[in-house]
Design a protein around this motif. Structure first.
Motif, PDB file in Angstrom:
ATOM      1  N   GLN A 176       0.822  -1.195   0.000  1.00 35.23           N
ATOM      2  CA  GLN A 176       0.000   0.000   0.000  1.00 35.23           C
ATOM      3  C   GLN A 176       0.866   1.259   0.000  1.00 35.23           C
ATOM      4  N   ALA A 177       2.060   1.155   0.613  1.00 34.04           N
ATOM      5  CA  ALA A 177       2.931   2.320   0.690  1.00 34.04           C
ATOM      6  C   ALA A 177       3.709   2.559  -0.592  1.00 34.04           C
ATOM      7  N   ALA A 178       3.724   1.545  -1.469  1.00 35.83           N
ATOM      8  CA  ALA A 178       4.506   1.685  -2.698  1.00 35.83           C
ATOM      9  C   ALA A 178       3.889   2.729  -3.614  1.00 35.83           C
ATOM     10  N   GLN A 179       4.738   3.396  -4.361  1.00 39.29           N
ATOM     11  CA  GLN A 179       4.269   4.397  -5.309  1.00 39.29           C
ATOM     12  C   GLN A 179       3.684   3.712  -6.537  1.00 39.29           C
ATOM     13  N   PRO A 180       2.774   4.395  -7.250  1.00 35.05           N
ATOM     14  CA  PRO A 180       2.237   3.827  -8.490  1.00 35.05           C
ATOM     15  C   PRO A 180       3.363   3.514  -9.465  1.00 35.05           C
ATOM     16  N   VAL A 181       3.211   2.409 -10.188  1.00 35.37           N
ATOM     17  CA  VAL A 181       4.259   2.000 -11.110  1.00 35.37           C
ATOM     18  C   VAL A 181       3.788   2.185 -12.531  1.00 35.37           C
ATOM     19  N   LYS A 182       4.748   2.176 -13.429  1.00 35.00           N
ATOM     20  CA  LYS A 182       4.414   2.323 -14.841  1.00 35.00           C
ATOM     21  C   LYS A 182       3.622   1.124 -15.327  1.00 35.00           C
ATOM     22  N   LYS A 183       2.915   1.310 -16.415  1.00 34.04           N
ATOM     23  CA  LYS A 183       2.098   0.253 -16.986  1.00 34.04           C
ATOM     24  C   LYS A 183       2.968  -0.932 -17.381  1.00 34.04           C
ATOM     25  N   VAL A 184       2.490  -2.150 -17.050  1.00 37.20           N
ATOM     26  CA  VAL A 184       3.239  -3.350 -17.356  1.00 37.20           C
ATOM     27  C   VAL A 184       3.319  -3.546 -18.868  1.00 37.20           C
ATOM     28  N   LYS A 185       4.521  -3.802 -19.344  1.00 35.76           N
ATOM     29  CA  LYS A 185       4.709  -4.049 -20.768  1.00 35.76           C
ATOM     30  C   LYS A 185       4.068  -5.372 -21.153  1.00 35.76           C
ATOM     31  N   GLU A 186       3.389  -5.371 -22.276  1.00 39.03           N
ATOM     32  CA  GLU A 186       2.717  -6.582 -22.741  1.00 39.03           C
ATOM     33  C   GLU A 186       3.765  -7.617 -23.144  1.00 39.03           C
ATOM     34  N   ASN A 187       3.548  -8.849 -22.715  1.00 39.56           N
ATOM     35  CA  ASN A 187       4.443  -9.940 -23.055  1.00 39.56           C
ATOM     36  C   ASN A 187       3.721 -10.951 -23.933  1.00 39.56           C
ATOM     37  N   PRO A 188       4.457 -11.678 -24.771  1.00 40.75           N
ATOM     38  CA  PRO A 188       3.813 -12.677 -25.627  1.00 40.75           C
ATOM     39  C   PRO A 188       3.439 -13.949 -24.885  1.00 40.75           C
ATOM     40  N   PHE A 189       3.885 -14.089 -23.641  1.00 42.26           N
ATOM     41  CA  PHE A 189       3.512 -15.251 -22.817  1.00 42.26           C
ATOM     42  C   PHE A 189       2.556 -14.799 -21.725  1.00 42.26           C
ATOM     43  N   HIS A 190       1.772 -15.741 -21.199  1.00 36.34           N
ATOM     44  CA  HIS A 190       0.744 -15.409 -20.216  1.00 36.34           C
ATOM     45  C   HIS A 190       0.866 -16.287 -18.975  1.00 36.34           C
ATOM     46  N   LEU A 191       0.487 -15.735 -17.852  1.00 36.12           N
ATOM     47  CA  LEU A 191       0.473 -16.463 -16.594  1.00 36.12           C
ATOM     48  C   LEU A 191      -0.772 -17.345 -16.522  1.00 36.12           C
ATOM     49  N   GLY A 192      -0.582 -18.593 -16.140  1.00 40.91           N
ATOM     50  CA  GLY A 192      -1.692 -19.523 -15.960  1.00 40.91           C
ATOM     51  C   GLY A 192      -1.500 -20.327 -14.688  1.00 40.91           C
ATOM     52  N   ILE A 193      -2.342 -21.330 -14.522  1.00 36.46           N
ATOM     53  CA  ILE A 193      -2.217 -22.247 -13.388  1.00 36.46           C
ATOM     54  C   ILE A 193      -2.339 -23.677 -13.895  1.00 36.46           C
ATOM     55  N   ALA A 194      -1.425 -24.527 -13.466  1.00 38.94           N
ATOM     56  CA  ALA A 194      -1.528 -25.961 -13.729  1.00 38.94           C
ATOM     57  C   ALA A 194      -2.551 -26.546 -12.771  1.00 38.94           C
ATOM     58  N   GLY A 195      -3.506 -27.274 -13.324  1.00 44.23           N
ATOM     59  CA  GLY A 195      -4.623 -27.758 -12.525  1.00 44.23           C
ATOM     60  C   GLY A 195      -4.231 -28.565 -11.308  1.00 44.23           C
TER      61      GLY A 195
END
Length: 280
Positions: A29-48
């Motif tokens: 909560q104390a952290a300052q706003p950060v720049k917009k995350v750069k788009e990556n060609p890979f995506h975060l998922g979850i293994a079932g």
């Protein structure tokens, strides 16, 4: 200097509604706003498998809290013998939660008939990727199946206990002359536990890596165990740099095998750290 705390601060800003402890919350909560995350060609998922102790509804609720939209489907959530209506109901639940089932598996096969069944299952579920563990004598047949069906197949490595597929190199040596759609599900934790260099393996085999099981481990030995992504011996910033360098376009699916009866805190920390590194 990049620190685990700074990565967590940045990653946690993208998560909402997850209680990770007062210290981490107040720091974020104390952290300052950060720049917009750069788009990556890979995506975060979850293994079932991360949700082996949970029904589908509870699993999707956790994914919603984590804001993770890609799931590798396990059979305990969608059995192999599911009917057309059951598959439709399954996808309706995923859609309601904003989740996409992008692959199935791991599926263990011992015969050509079981390989046929796995491809039939993937086709009925409507995914284009199978994570699996086939017998070596069936690999030529498997190569023909990916060619005919258009469904890709990624062999999963399981570390030093796996005498067939302990690491990415072992898999590559089996598949290097097969159809390009027979590839690797790169379990980076097990690769490290087998004494391999994870960063080098990403760069060496990236053309055949179709999926990644994202995790860290406590040590690069057989005794190492899964831990949160930011806590282990694998250098995650270098790992992500390697993904970008090779233009990896698959999924990085968290497979959290620590505290599996209460995986949400660990998954949240791992997702936050991974996103923080991406944002840095």
């Amino acid at each position: 200097m990049n620190t685990r705390r700074r990565f967590l601060q940045k990653g946690l800003l993208s998560l909402s509604g997850i209680a990770l402890g007062n210290t981490i919350q107040s720091t974020a909560q104390a952290a300052q706003p950060v720049k917009k995350v750069k788009e990556n060609p890979f995506h975060l998922g979850i293994a079932g498998f991360s949700f082996v102790n949970f029904q589908l509804d509870a699993s999707l609720a956790m994914m919603k809290r984590l804001d993770i939209k890609y799931l590798c489907i396990k059979d305990f959530h969608l059995p192999y013998n599911s009917t057309e209506n059951e598959i439709a109901d399954f996808h309706a639940k995923l859609q309601h939660a904003g989740v996409i089932g992008y692959a199935v598996g791991p599926i263990y096969t011992k015969s050509k008939k079981e390989i046929d069944d796995a491809f039939d299952y993937a086709n009925r579920v409507g995914v284009s990727l199978i994570i699996g563990v086939p017998n070596p004598e069936d690999l030529t047949y498997l190569s023909e199946k990916v060619k005919v069906t258009g469904i890709k197949y990624a062999i999963h490595n399981h570390g030093p206990e796996d005498k067939l597929y302990p690491n990415a190199t072992a898999i590559y040596n089996f598949i290097k002359n097969l159809h390009q759609n027979v590839g690797i599900c790169f379990d980076m934790g097990h690769d490290a536990r087998d004494g391999q260099d994870v960063i080098e393996d990403i760069q060496r085999y990236h053309k055949r890596i179709l999926d990644i099981h994202l995790k860290n481990v406590t040590s690069a030995t057989a005794e190492g165990s899964t831990t949160e992504v930011g806590r282990g011996v694998i250098n995650i910033p270098l790992f992500i740099k390697a993904l970008r360098n090779v233009n990896y376009r698959g999924k990085c699916s968290l497979e959290h095998e620590k505290d599996m009866k209460d995986p949400l805190p660990g998954l949240a920390e791992s997702a936050g750290y991974f996103r923080g590194v991406l944002a840095d």
